[in-house]
Write an enzyme that holds these catalytic residues in place. Structure first.
Site, PDB file in Angstrom:
ATOM      1  N   GLU A 165      -7.863  -3.167   1.644  1.00  9.98           N
ATOM      2  CA  GLU A 165      -8.918  -3.456   0.463  1.00  9.98           C
ATOM      3  C   GLU A 165      -9.303  -4.848   0.843  1.00  9.98           C
ATOM      4  O   GLU A 165      -8.566  -5.862   0.450  1.00  9.98           O
ATOM      5  CB  GLU A 165      -8.455  -3.314  -0.808  1.00  9.98           C
ATOM      6  CG  GLU A 165      -8.014  -2.156  -1.378  1.00  9.98           C
ATOM      7  CD  GLU A 165      -9.374  -1.167  -1.730  1.00  9.98           C
ATOM      8  OE1 GLU A 165     -10.516  -1.264  -1.177  1.00  9.98           O
ATOM      9  OE2 GLU A 165      -9.281   0.253  -2.051  1.00  9.98           O
ATOM     10  N   CYS A 184     -13.618  -9.018  -5.743  1.00  8.69           N
ATOM     11  CA  CYS A 184     -14.179  -8.557  -4.539  1.00  8.69           C
ATOM     12  C   CYS A 184     -15.428  -7.744  -4.643  1.00  8.69           C
ATOM     13  O   CYS A 184     -16.205  -8.176  -3.717  1.00  8.69           O
ATOM     14  CB  CYS A 184     -13.005  -7.518  -4.038  1.00  8.69           C
ATOM     15  SG  CYS A 184     -12.357  -6.397  -5.312  1.00  8.69           S
TER      16      CYS A 184
HETATM   17  P1  NAD Z   1      -6.033 -13.821   1.633  1.00 10.87           P
HETATM   18  O1  NAD Z   1      -6.381 -12.813   2.665  1.00 10.87           O
HETATM   19  O2  NAD Z   1      -6.248 -15.272   1.950  1.00 10.87           O
HETATM   20  O3  NAD Z   1      -4.513 -13.633   1.241  1.00 10.87           O
HETATM   21  C1  NAD Z   1      -4.072 -12.326   0.884  1.00 10.87           C
HETATM   22  C2  NAD Z   1      -2.612 -12.204   0.979  1.00 10.87           C
HETATM   23  O4  NAD Z   1      -2.337 -12.159   2.364  1.00 10.87           O
HETATM   24  C3  NAD Z   1      -1.897 -13.279   0.211  1.00 10.87           C
HETATM   25  O5  NAD Z   1      -0.749 -12.871  -0.443  1.00 10.87           O
HETATM   26  C4  NAD Z   1      -1.365 -14.262   1.618  1.00 10.87           C
HETATM   27  O6  NAD Z   1      -0.172 -14.709   1.274  1.00 10.87           O
HETATM   28  C5  NAD Z   1      -1.346 -12.851   2.387  1.00 10.87           C
HETATM   29  N1  NAD Z   1      -1.396 -13.326   3.893  1.00 10.87           N
HETATM   30  C6  NAD Z   1      -1.765 -14.335   4.529  1.00 10.87           C
HETATM   31  N2  NAD Z   1      -1.750 -14.408   5.783  1.00 10.87           N
HETATM   32  C7  NAD Z   1      -0.901 -13.039   6.243  1.00 10.87           C
HETATM   33  C8  NAD Z   1      -0.532 -12.387   7.290  1.00 10.87           C
HETATM   34  N3  NAD Z   1      -0.527 -13.121   8.401  1.00 10.87           N
HETATM   35  N4  NAD Z   1       0.332 -11.583   7.272  1.00 10.87           N
HETATM   36  C9  NAD Z   1       0.079 -10.854   5.984  1.00 10.87           C
HETATM   37  N5  NAD Z   1      -0.229 -11.280   4.691  1.00 10.87           N
HETATM   38  C10 NAD Z   1      -0.828 -12.533   4.817  1.00 10.87           C
HETATM   39  O7  NAD Z   1      -7.130 -13.543   0.437  1.00 10.87           O
HETATM   40  P2  NAD Z   1      -7.092 -14.227  -0.985  1.00 10.87           P
HETATM   41  O8  NAD Z   1      -7.977 -15.461  -0.639  1.00 10.87           O
HETATM   42  O9  NAD Z   1      -5.881 -14.225  -1.599  1.00 10.87           O
HETATM   43  O10 NAD Z   1      -8.095 -13.412  -1.649  1.00 10.87           O
HETATM   44  C11 NAD Z   1      -9.771 -13.307  -1.712  1.00 10.87           C
HETATM   45  C12 NAD Z   1     -10.138 -12.286  -0.682  1.00 10.87           C
HETATM   46  O11 NAD Z   1      -9.799 -11.051  -1.199  1.00 10.87           O
HETATM   47  C13 NAD Z   1     -11.691 -12.002  -0.833  1.00 10.87           C
HETATM   48  O12 NAD Z   1     -12.277 -11.829   0.509  1.00 10.87           O
HETATM   49  C14 NAD Z   1     -12.030 -10.717  -1.843  1.00 10.87           C
HETATM   50  O13 NAD Z   1     -13.067 -10.160  -1.520  1.00 10.87           O
HETATM   51  C15 NAD Z   1     -10.814 -10.091  -1.293  1.00 10.87           C
HETATM   52  N6  NAD Z   1     -10.617  -8.964  -2.192  1.00 10.87           N
HETATM   53  C16 NAD Z   1     -10.639  -7.657  -1.714  1.00 10.87           C
HETATM   54  C17 NAD Z   1     -10.336  -6.542  -2.772  1.00 10.87           C
HETATM   55  C18 NAD Z   1     -10.610  -5.301  -2.699  1.00 10.87           C
HETATM   56  O14 NAD Z   1     -10.324  -4.449  -3.466  1.00 10.87           O
HETATM   57  N7  NAD Z   1     -11.332  -5.079  -1.634  1.00 10.87           N
HETATM   58  C19 NAD Z   1      -9.724  -7.059  -4.010  1.00 10.87           C
HETATM   59  C20 NAD Z   1      -9.605  -8.498  -4.336  1.00 10.87           C
HETATM   60  C21 NAD Z   1     -10.079  -9.285  -3.525  1.00 10.87           C
END
Ligand code: NAD
Length: 477
Positions: free
Chosen positions: A247, A281
């Site tokens: 997602e 999101c």
């Molecule tokens: P992010 O990608 O920075 O972080 C998400 C998670 O991934 C965190 O827990 C982070 O610690 C972890 N992470 C970071 N690097 C990683 C790696 N290499 N391997 C595994 N895990 C890793 O996202 P964010 O800034 O926390 O969230 C905002 C984003 O999420 C926005 O782009 C938003 O649109 C999206 N989002 C999507 C949905 C959906 O349902 N499609 C829902 C909510 C948010």
């Protein structure tokens, strides 16, 4: 913005935070310390996966009714701690208690647990004729690794945990480094009713997420977060052919048709874009409005936006809060500055407090509406993920549809019209996982949700969501 009545400690917080050490988590509205989050090491992660793996056969051996009953009991446990959880969420994430924010998010956790407990998951008979019979069963996968973002930390965790547990999997969950306490608090409450080790939280940053993704004893990763991180996870998961639900980010378009009633839709347009102060999101992140209605829609949106107080989350009057972290605030500020420099017209906001600009106090960004902006402006084509909406004027509906579809992402979208037939015809042309009509971002635990294009793949919610956390198994004779 005062914090006079803010409880400095809650008992739930005392249970989950590090007794010593750990990392300070600051309230994004005030800069005050909320608590100290423990940080898992790689050894802690490996131990958690081993415990979850050992617990999984016993959990899968329980009847489906038992597991559904425990999800309902978990919902009750959350209800019993609802205000405590909402206060913790509000302080750590920044979102106000009121409005579609912290209390609403805790309520959604309850609703999703109950709904997920109720979906039928019987084997499907695919063939049953003179040639024979084929049945499709759904088995647990094993241990699910859940990785989440900071915008809706409790609700999205439940979206990952509830179907996984219902299908007989156990779960190791890694919260965002920005909002670990909210998820630790939620897991603490859930674990008052769940079997030991079926749900374990491992707080940490990206490196812990990466190790979880590569771990050979993790059967599947459910990831919600940005598209760039999602791409890293897809690459890392290939080593062990892990199942994935992704997602990812979005940049949802809303298209107003020329028969819409601006006054009637203005409030829903506003919340479609500004729910959770724009940090959602599937929020509307660009709005296309026909020339004929342009000034009326802009005016109606300004009037609604002016009535929505922004401030510290624990103050009951507020319905909009700060941007959760400084890095995201900088993205919002950069995009609004670029829009201003390009000659776009600021209808409201766009003028952050100089103290905040200088890095002092909370990460507030004023509610901002931007008009007369080019369709290819960075504020339109990049995900702003904050309290800002660009409003793009169009004269040709086909061109607006082309522009809406022009990006690599396609999570949600919406069409606004007084004529359902016209709206449906436009909806059918939009490239997105969901297109709402006369609403935006309204998710429902019974209705499948997922992204198109680089917004990800896999479905959550309903029986579709249950299937995603299972191993399909055909039995045929
Ligand atoms: P992010 O990608 O920075 O972080 C998400 C998670 O991934 C965190 O827990 C982070 O610690 C972890 N992470 C970071 N690097 C990683 C790696 N290499 N391997 C595994 N895990 C890793 O996202 P964010 O800034 O926390 O969230 C905002 C984003 O999420 C926005 O782009 C938003 O649109 C999206 N989002 C999507 C949905 C959906 O349902 N499609 C829902 C909510 C948010």
């Amino acid at each position: 913005m005062t914090t006079q009545n803010v409880p400095q400690k809650v008992s739930l917080l005392e249970r989950i935070q590090s007794a010593s050490g750990g990392r300070e988590i600051l309230d994004p509205a005030t800069g005050e310390v909320v608590g100290r989050a423990p940080e898992a090491t790689e050894k802690d992660l490996d131990a958690a996966v081993a415990r979850a793996k050992a617990a999984q056969p016993g959990w899968a051996a329980r009847s489906d009714d038992d597991r559904a009953g425990l999800l309902n009991a978990a919902a009750e446990a959350i209800e019993a701690h609802a205000e405590e959880l909402a206060v913790l969420l509000s302080r750590e994430q920044g979102k106000p208690l009121n409005g579609p924010n912290a209390r609403f998010e805790v309520g959604a956790c309850v609703a999703w647990l109950r709904a997920t407990a109720s979906f039928p998951m019987d084997p499907e008979v695919i063939v049953d004729d003179e040639s024979g019979r084929a049945e499709l069963h759904h088995r647990p996968l094993g241990v699910i690794g859940a990785i989440g973002p900071w915008n809706w930390p409790m609700m999205i965790s439940i979206w990952q945990i509830a179907p996984s547990l219902r299908m007989g999997n156990t779960v190791v969950i890694k919260p965002s480094g920005y909002t670990p306490l909210s998820v630790l608090g939620l897991v603490d409450v859930l674990n008052t009713v769940l079997d030991a080790d079926v749900l374990i939280a491992v707080p940490g940053r990206g490196d812990i997420g990466d190790r979880l993704t590569r771990h050979p004893d993790i059967a599947k990763i459910m990831f919600t977060g940005s598209t760039p991180t999602g791409k890293k996870i897809i690459a890392a998961a290939s080593e062990t052919v892990k199942r994935l639900t992704m997602e990812l980010g979005g940049n949802d378009a809303g298209i107003v048709l020329d028969d819409a009633d601006p006054a009637a839709i203005a409030e829903d347009l506003f919340w479609g874009a500004f729910i959770n102060t724009g940090q959602t999101c599937a929020a509307m992140k660009r709005l296309y409005v026909p020339d004929a209605l342009y000034d009326q829609v802009c005016q109606a949106l300004v009037e609604v936006a002016q009535q929505m107080p922004m401030g510290v989350g624990l103050e009951e009057a507020n319905v909009l809060g700060p941007v959760q972290n400084r890095a995201q605030w900088e993205i919002v500020d950069r995009l609004v500055t670029a829009a201003k420099e390009s000659g776009a017209r600021i209808l409201l906001g766009g003028d952050p407090d100089p103290q905040v600009v200088a890095g002092r106090g909370g990460h507030f960004y004023p509610t901002t509406l931007v008009a007369d902006i080019d369709p290819d402006n960075p504020l339109v084509v990049e995900e702003q993920f904050g309290p800002v909406l660009p409003i793009i004027r169009y004269t040709d509906l086909d061109q607006a549809i082309t522009d809406a579809n022009s990006l690599e992402v396609g999570l949600g979208s919406s069409v606004w019209s007084s004529d359902l037939g016209r709206a449906r015809a436009v909806a059918a042309q939009l490239e997105a996982g969901t297109t709402w009509i006369n609403k935006h971002g309204a998710v429902d635990p019974r209705v499948p949700f997922g992204g198109a294009k680089e917004s990800g793949f896999g479905l959550e919610f309903g029986t579709h969501g249950l299937r995603e956390v299972s191993q399909p198994h055909v039995i045929s004779w």
